[in-house]
Write a protein that holds these residues in place. Sequence first.
Motif, PDB file in Angstrom:
ATOM      1  N   GLY A 114     -46.870   8.854  -2.962  1.00 58.60           N
ATOM      2  CA  GLY A 114     -46.909   8.713  -1.516  1.00 58.60           C
ATOM      3  C   GLY A 114     -47.851   9.654  -0.809  1.00 58.60           C
ATOM      4  N   SER A 115     -47.719   9.642   0.529  1.00 59.05           N
ATOM      5  CA  SER A 115     -48.571  10.433   1.401  1.00 59.05           C
ATOM      6  C   SER A 115     -47.737  11.030   2.518  1.00 59.05           C
ATOM      7  CB  SER A 115     -49.687   9.544   1.989  1.00 59.05           C
ATOM      8  OG  SER A 115     -50.469  10.269   2.903  1.00 59.05           O
ATOM      9  N   VAL A 116     -48.111  12.214   2.961  1.00 66.05           N
ATOM     10  CA  VAL A 116     -47.404  12.877   4.049  1.00 66.05           C
ATOM     11  C   VAL A 116     -48.438  13.520   4.967  1.00 66.05           C
ATOM     12  CG1 VAL A 116     -47.151  15.022   2.739  1.00 66.05           C
ATOM     13  CG2 VAL A 116     -45.570  14.533   4.617  1.00 66.05           C
ATOM     14  N   THR A 117     -48.132  13.541   6.269  1.00 63.63           N
ATOM     15  CA  THR A 117     -49.078  14.062   7.260  1.00 63.63           C
ATOM     16  C   THR A 117     -48.457  15.228   8.023  1.00 63.63           C
ATOM     17  OG1 THR A 117     -50.094  11.883   7.538  1.00 63.63           O
ATOM     18  CG2 THR A 117     -50.504  13.504   9.262  1.00 63.63           C
ATOM     19  N   TYR A 118     -49.227  16.284   8.191  1.00 66.85           N
ATOM     20  CA  TYR A 118     -48.804  17.460   8.958  1.00 66.85           C
ATOM     21  C   TYR A 118     -49.903  17.810   9.957  1.00 66.85           C
ATOM     22  CZ  TYR A 118     -45.483  18.126   5.110  1.00 66.85           C
ATOM     23  OH  TYR A 118     -44.503  17.947   4.165  1.00 66.85           O
ATOM     24  N   LYS A 119     -49.510  18.570  10.975  1.00 68.15           N
ATOM     25  CA  LYS A 119     -50.488  19.148  11.882  1.00 68.15           C
ATOM     26  C   LYS A 119     -50.844  20.541  11.371  1.00 68.15           C
ATOM     27  CE  LYS A 119     -48.769  16.748  16.012  1.00 68.15           C
ATOM     28  NZ  LYS A 119     -47.627  16.075  15.346  1.00 68.15           N
ATOM     29  N   VAL A 120     -52.020  21.026  11.748  1.00 67.76           N
ATOM     30  CA  VAL A 120     -52.441  22.363  11.345  1.00 67.76           C
ATOM     31  C   VAL A 120     -51.398  23.389  11.776  1.00 67.76           C
ATOM     32  CG1 VAL A 120     -54.157  24.183  11.701  1.00 67.76           C
ATOM     33  CG2 VAL A 120     -54.897  21.827  11.375  1.00 67.76           C
ATOM     34  N   GLY A 121     -50.968  24.209  10.844  1.00 71.05           N
ATOM     35  CA  GLY A 121     -49.984  25.250  11.144  1.00 71.05           C
ATOM     36  C   GLY A 121     -48.549  24.839  10.919  1.00 71.05           C
ATOM     37  N   ASP A 122     -48.288  23.543  10.664  1.00 75.66           N
ATOM     38  CA  ASP A 122     -46.919  23.118  10.379  1.00 75.66           C
ATOM     39  C   ASP A 122     -46.443  23.704   9.050  1.00 75.66           C
ATOM     40  OD1 ASP A 122     -46.777  21.676  12.665  1.00 75.66           O
ATOM     41  OD2 ASP A 122     -46.936  19.693  11.736  1.00 75.66           O
ATOM     42  N   THR A 123     -45.111  23.771   8.895  1.00 79.80           N
ATOM     43  CA  THR A 123     -44.532  24.183   7.626  1.00 79.80           C
ATOM     44  C   THR A 123     -44.304  22.942   6.773  1.00 79.80           C
ATOM     45  OG1 THR A 123     -43.427  26.084   8.648  1.00 79.80           O
ATOM     46  CG2 THR A 123     -42.602  25.348   6.496  1.00 79.80           C
ATOM     47  N   ALA A 124     -45.021  22.855   5.663  1.00 84.12           N
ATOM     48  CA  ALA A 124     -44.935  21.669   4.809  1.00 84.12           C
ATOM     49  C   ALA A 124     -43.716  21.740   3.904  1.00 84.12           C
ATOM     50  CB  ALA A 124     -46.202  21.549   3.972  1.00 84.12           C
ATOM     51  N   GLU A 125     -43.203  20.581   3.564  1.00 85.92           N
ATOM     52  CA  GLU A 125     -42.127  20.504   2.583  1.00 85.92           C
ATOM     53  C   GLU A 125     -42.707  20.639   1.179  1.00 85.92           C
ATOM     54  OE1 GLU A 125     -39.767  17.051   2.994  1.00 85.92           O
ATOM     55  OE2 GLU A 125     -39.182  17.445   5.070  1.00 85.92           O
ATOM     56  N   ALA A 126     -41.911  21.207   0.295  1.00 78.90           N
ATOM     57  CA  ALA A 126     -42.388  21.447  -1.065  1.00 78.90           C
ATOM     58  C   ALA A 126     -42.528  20.134  -1.831  1.00 78.90           C
ATOM     59  CB  ALA A 126     -41.427  22.379  -1.797  1.00 78.90           C
ATOM     60  N   LEU A 127     -43.635  20.004  -2.549  1.00 83.02           N
ATOM     61  CA  LEU A 127     -43.786  18.918  -3.509  1.00 83.02           C
ATOM     62  C   LEU A 127     -43.000  19.297  -4.761  1.00 83.02           C
ATOM     63  CD1 LEU A 127     -47.649  18.425  -3.146  1.00 83.02           C
ATOM     64  CD2 LEU A 127     -45.839  17.098  -2.038  1.00 83.02           C
ATOM     65  N   LYS A 128     -42.409  18.304  -5.428  1.00 79.35           N
ATOM     66  CA  LYS A 128     -41.526  18.636  -6.542  1.00 79.35           C
ATOM     67  C   LYS A 128     -41.682  17.648  -7.691  1.00 79.35           C
ATOM     68  CE  LYS A 128     -36.653  19.437  -7.716  1.00 79.35           C
ATOM     69  NZ  LYS A 128     -35.256  19.468  -7.204  1.00 79.35           N
TER      70      LYS A 128
END
Length: 203
Positions: free
Chosen positions: A80-94
């Motif tokens: 899949g794909s996930v989108t964040y804004k600059v400076g957001d806290t990303a969820e861990a890939l696992k």
Amino acid sequence: MKNKWIKKCLIFFSSGCLMFAMAGCSQVDALREQAQGVADQIVGNTNTDQEAQEEEQEEEVTQEPQVEVAEPELTTNLSGSVTYKVGDTAEALKVEATTSDEGTITYQWYQSSTNKNGGGTPIEGATENTYVPSTEEEGTIYYYVVATSTIGNSENGVTSNTAEVIVTADGSQEGEEQEQAADNQNEAQEEENTQENAQENQG
């Protein structure tokens, strides 16, 4: 007088013989020393070869034998794909890998600018089964991980699928863009209303 000349001749001849004998002895000694040096060199090379062979044999003895290692299985994979804004806290890939034998599982995460699970750049220090992607810069990065099972000096590995992480511009910039788009839409609507009103008045 004659006896004196005879004595001189004998002394000269004796001296010549003695010098020749000494020179001959010196040459013999030199040849003997040279032969001894060659012999010592041969013996030294032989000893060196024997020592090298003994070291190789010791290394072969100390090395652990190669064993067959089962390929790990990824029970949790990336997708899949996930989108964040600059400076957001990303969820861990696992990911999660298991093995059917006694191998020890280790992980190494990679990142790439293309959607391929190969040829990427290893991420330093990313050796756990989870990884939190960076959101410091705008862009699209693909992540994947290699899980390796190791027994002694033998190993076998499996590569995960990729996960796409998109980082967009920060919220303030996006808000300004949305506000500008709304203003443009309002202006266009007002202009359209003005034109409609003018047509009605003319009618």
